[in-house]
Design a protein around this motif. Structure first.
Motif, PDB file in Angstrom:
ATOM      1  N   LEU A 263      42.163 -69.374  22.176  1.00 31.00           N
ATOM      2  CA  LEU A 263      41.770 -68.086  22.771  1.00 31.00           C
ATOM      3  C   LEU A 263      41.831 -66.950  21.763  1.00 31.00           C
ATOM      4  O   LEU A 263      41.004 -66.039  21.787  1.00 31.00           O
ATOM      5  CB  LEU A 263      42.697 -67.763  23.948  1.00 31.00           C
TER       6      LEU A 263
ATOM      7  N   TYR B 287      44.552 -64.705  28.991  1.00 26.90           N
ATOM      8  CA  TYR B 287      44.420 -65.652  30.100  1.00 26.90           C
ATOM      9  C   TYR B 287      45.707 -66.458  30.192  1.00 26.90           C
ATOM     10  O   TYR B 287      46.212 -66.961  29.189  1.00 26.90           O
ATOM     11  CB  TYR B 287      43.225 -66.584  29.841  1.00 26.90           C
TER      12      TYR B 287
ATOM     13  N   ALA C  66      37.385 -65.907  30.544  1.00 23.26           N
ATOM     14  CA  ALA C  66      38.158 -65.920  29.292  1.00 23.26           C
ATOM     15  C   ALA C  66      37.353 -66.491  28.127  1.00 23.26           C
ATOM     16  O   ALA C  66      37.761 -66.367  26.972  1.00 23.26           O
ATOM     17  CB  ALA C  66      39.435 -66.744  29.490  1.00 23.26           C
TER      18      ALA C  66
END
Lengths: 268, 261
Positions: free
Chosen positions: A168, B112, B86
């Protein structure tokens, strides 16, 4: 006994062997910390065993053994990545296939040479005969490994602990894994002279497994791994020097295993 | 006076960061925010392995600082929607904008939190380091995280974790770990929090702390939380329900009426 010990430290070959062991021990233990904590022991075994055909072929064709080993290790890493990306193949089975195929290729090439004796040093190591040139290669490799590990320390730590979060943040865990495999290949190639293709993996895994039992964080694991690799290796080297019949490679690995069993029994 | 070793490291780090100024994986952020934190138009997501649409034609907007609950039965696609926002799951059709830009990995403004985070159980890590990880995207090469200590301490205090900083994350309770992960998101500088069932592992005390953190007026997060607990919906500014592949707004933030009811 003490005289034998003192005389060992006056021998040039012993001091060279010790220096090679310390340099290799540092890079193997730092990489080993990641290998053990990321549960990559099997893949590191495959990488260290797979360099055999590269070295044999390089010796047969008159090239540098280091380049042969490096190319074979990188081919193995690429082979594992390719097979495991195919449908129906797990990474586990891909590693098993590549390990067996590369090692069998190495033995086949050794058979072609009609002289197995030339390769016993490669299989079992010959640390006491390391040359200044070998030490130069090991030093260069250790510096490259330490520089790269320092450069991506935060990212590797993050990807090893929480891969999804690393992804991420954009830290590319897949790329980091490839970098780690290349560094393992480099360090394995440099270490094979010391303990041999069959036992190089032990230099990566045993000290780091000990470190992982003691350390509370990655830095502590690395610190204890390096200490166990250098300390245990020195002990093994001394044992091999004192009892001439024991090969140095095997003695180093056994020396590294001593701290592991002490800590294991203490923690039991 | 700093010891020579750290001085040397600082000099080396500065020289290297001058050569390679940006950490290459951090996605560049524009400061654009506007009124909307999230804008979704005609979104559809297909899962290849299932060969069917999880949902399609989903459209909604969420204003900045709005706390939104995402409710719906099991398997309705709440987690899939959060993961798509996300940037973890690619959309099959439609448009998503978070602060005016497409969702993609490497955006530090978005955090997230999965329902069950997949953490490596063999990796030794203390809580403080876990929270420090939130700052990684803001650091250059070779830089350590010490200059973010104040930020980390403040996040730990906010989530009442100050006494546990040296504890291994593997020895934390589910609630303490969840609070640690929220502290990491705060340190990361996240402005949109995408939370998948964050209350699932929480006891009453942990839940109170997390609610204070998420709903406190001084914390200006935009929250989208997947939850089963419809009883709590009054605490949220907006409630979205996802059911049978489509989405409807149950109630909206004050000043922002239903756009796609």
């Amino acid at each position: 006994m003490l005289n034998t010990l003192l005389s060992a430290f006056q021998e040039d070959f012993f001091l060279r062997a010790l220096l090679a062991l310390f340099l290799s021990g540092i890079s193997a233990a730092c990489l080993g910390s990641y290998i053990v904590l990321r549960r990559m022991s099997f893949i590191s075994t495959a990488m260290t065993h797979s360099i055999l055909p590269g070295v044999v072929l390089a010796v047969l064709l008159g090239f540098s053994a280091y380049w042969g080993a490096l190319i074979a290790a990188l081919l193995t890493a690429a082979g594992i990545a390719w097979i495991s990306s195919r449908k129906g193949s797990s990474e586990d089975s891909a590693i098993g296939v590549m390990l067996s195929v590369m090692f069998a290729l190495g033995i086949a090439f050794m058979g072609l040479s009609h002289s197995w004796r030339d390769f016993t040093g490669l299989l079992f190591g010959s640390i006491v005969s390391v040359s200044t040139e070998d030490i130069g290669v090991i030093l260069g490799t250790t510096l490259i490994v330490l520089f790269c590990l320092r450069l991506v320390h935060k990212e590797l730590e993050l990807a090893s602990f929480d891969e999804e979060y690393a992804h991420l943040l954009g830290a590319r865990p897949g790329l980091l894994r490839s970098v780690l495999l290349i560094l393992i290949a480099l360090a394995a190639v440099a270490s094979v002279r010391l303990v041999g293709a069959l036992l190089t993996t032990a230099l990566f895994i045993i000290p780091s497994t000990t470190g992982a039992l003691i350390g509370k964080n990655l830095k502590e694991v690395m610190f204890w791994s390096v200490l166990c690799a250098c300390g245990g290796g020195t002990l093994g080297l001394i044992i091999s020097y004192t009892f001439q019949g024991i090969p140095a490679g095997a003695a180093i690995v056994l020396g590294c295993a001593i701290p592991y069993f002490i800590v294991r029994i203490k923690n039991a | 006076m700093s010891p020579p070793k750290s001085h040397l490291r600082k000099l080396f780090s500065e020289a290297f960061n001058n050569l390679f100024p940006a950490v290459p994986y951090a996605a560049p952020e524009t400061n654009e925010s506007g009124d909307w934190a999230v804008e979704v138009k005609n979104l559809a997501v297909h899962i290849k392995s299932q060969n069917s649409a999880v949902f399609s034609g989903v459209s909604f907007e969420i204003p900045v600082h709005c706390r939104t609950a995402l409710i719906g039965p099991n398997g309705s696609g709440k987690s899939t929607l959060l993961k798509t926002l996300a940037g973890l799951i690619p959309q099959s059709a439609g448009e998503i904008k978070l602060f005016g830009s497409m969702p993609r990995i490497g955006r530090s403004r978005i955090a997230y939190l999965a329902q069950s985070p997949q953490l490596n159980p063999d990796f030794p890590l203390q809580l403080k380091r876990l929270v420090q990880m939130g700052t990684y995207a803001h650091h250059g090469w070779f830089e350590e995280c010490h200059h973010a200590d104040e930020k980390v301490a403040s996040a730990l205090k906010l989530l009442e974790l100050e006494d546990l900083v040296d504890r291994s994350v593997h020895n934390l309770s589910g609630g303490q770990l969840q609070r640690g992960l929220l502290a990491r998101a705060a340190v990361q500088g996240a402005e949109i929090l995408l939370l998948d069932e964050p209350y699932a592992a929480l006891d009453t005390k942990s839940r109170e702390i997390v609610e204070n953190f998420l709903f406190h007026k001084d914390n200006s997060f935009t929250v989208i939380m997947a939850t089963h607990e419809t009883a709590d919906s009054q605490k949220f500014d907006r409630v979205l329900e996802i059911r049978d592949g489509s989405l409807k707004t149950i109630h909206a933030c004050a000043g922002h009426k239903n756009h796609h009811a």
